[in-house]
Design a protein around this motif. Structure first.
Motif, PDB file in Angstrom:
ATOM      1  N   THR A 168      16.649  68.412  54.729  1.00 40.52           N
ATOM      2  CA  THR A 168      15.860  67.603  53.792  1.00 40.52           C
ATOM      3  C   THR A 168      14.550  67.183  54.446  1.00 40.52           C
ATOM      4  O   THR A 168      13.484  67.263  53.823  1.00 40.52           O
ATOM      5  N   ARG A 169      14.606  66.758  55.688  1.00 39.76           N
ATOM      6  CA  ARG A 169      13.380  66.386  56.408  1.00 39.76           C
ATOM      7  C   ARG A 169      12.454  67.585  56.569  1.00 39.76           C
ATOM      8  O   ARG A 169      11.235  67.456  56.411  1.00 39.76           O
ATOM      9  N   PHE A 170      13.013  68.735  56.904  1.00 34.78           N
ATOM     10  CA  PHE A 170      12.186  69.930  57.058  1.00 34.78           C
ATOM     11  C   PHE A 170      11.502  70.303  55.750  1.00 34.78           C
ATOM     12  O   PHE A 170      10.421  70.886  55.753  1.00 34.78           O
ATOM     13  N   ALA A 171      12.104  69.954  54.627  1.00 32.20           N
ATOM     14  CA  ALA A 171      11.528  70.225  53.313  1.00 32.20           C
ATOM     15  C   ALA A 171      10.488  69.177  52.922  1.00 32.20           C
ATOM     16  O   ALA A 171       9.918  69.241  51.837  1.00 32.20           O
ATOM     17  N   GLY A 172      10.255  68.206  53.809  1.00 35.38           N
ATOM     18  CA  GLY A 172       9.249  67.183  53.543  1.00 35.38           C
ATOM     19  C   GLY A 172       9.727  66.077  52.630  1.00 35.38           C
ATOM     20  O   GLY A 172       8.928  65.343  52.062  1.00 35.38           O
ATOM     21  N   LYS A 173      11.030  65.935  52.510  1.00 39.21           N
ATOM     22  CA  LYS A 173      11.598  64.903  51.641  1.00 39.21           C
ATOM     23  C   LYS A 173      12.310  63.858  52.481  1.00 39.21           C
ATOM     24  O   LYS A 173      12.629  64.087  53.644  1.00 39.21           O
ATOM     25  N   GLU A 174      12.567  62.719  51.864  1.00 41.48           N
ATOM     26  CA  GLU A 174      13.363  61.685  52.508  1.00 41.48           C
ATOM     27  C   GLU A 174      14.773  61.756  51.956  1.00 41.48           C
ATOM     28  O   GLU A 174      14.984  62.119  50.808  1.00 41.48           O
ATOM     29  N   THR A 175      15.707  61.408  52.801  1.00 44.11           N
ATOM     30  CA  THR A 175      17.094  61.453  52.373  1.00 44.11           C
ATOM     31  C   THR A 175      17.761  60.107  52.628  1.00 44.11           C
ATOM     32  O   THR A 175      17.650  59.572  53.724  1.00 44.11           O
TER      33      THR A 175
END
Length: 163
Positions: free
Chosen positions: A59-66
């Motif tokens: 998720t972080r690699f996709a530029g999103k927050e989790t």
């Protein structure tokens, strides 16, 4: 080239996970969930933790927050469901590294960790950590398997990638 290196690590990850899961499938549910002297308390708990970590990092690699479910969350109580999810997650990881670009690898990522602290780290380091995290916890599972009647599988990279 780092992309090829990460592709090799992703392939190793898939094959090592399959060996671990195939071996764990030989255990009873009670043996997989038996509390042992391990940080995530059991084989089942540690398998779930690896999944939690993988999902956080992808998720972080996709530029999103989790939102964190907690590092000790049990995402799947049922081993068959966990195993099926692992297979899908490993394919997701292989797809992720297959599409890495040099530009992305040389960049940085800002993220908030589970304690709410903001970090900015090099992607190259984070992807390396991502695979190291899995290996570290598979080693813990390997150790827990030695405490059962089932022999742990060989997980040496050179025996899995180049049998």
């Amino acid at each position: 080239m780092l992309q090829k290196h990460f592709q090799m690590l992703a392939r190793y990850n898939t094959l090592a996970n399959r060996r671990i899961y195939d071996t764990c499938a030989l255990l009873s549910d009670a043996d997989r969930k038996r509390v042992r002297p391990a940080f995530f308390k059991s084989i089942h708990g540690t398998l779930n933790h690896i999944m939690v970590g993988d999902r956080i990092w992808l998720t972080r690699f996709a530029g999103k927050e989790t939102p964190s479910a907690g590092l000790n969350a049990i995402l799947y109580e049922d081993f068959a469901e966990l195993s099926a999810a692992r297979t899908l997650e490993d394919q997701r990881i292989e797809n992720f590294v297959a599409n890495l670009t040099q530009e992305f690898i040389k960049g940085t990522i800002k993220y908030v960790n589970n304690q709410g602290k903001l970090y900015e780290d090099p992607v190259e380091l984070l992807i390396t950590h991502f695979f190291n995290h899995q290996t570290h916890h598979r080693g813990q599972i390997h150790d827990m398997l030695t405490q059962t009647e089932i022999a742990p599988p060989v997980l040496d990279m050179h025996r899995i990638i180049n049998p």
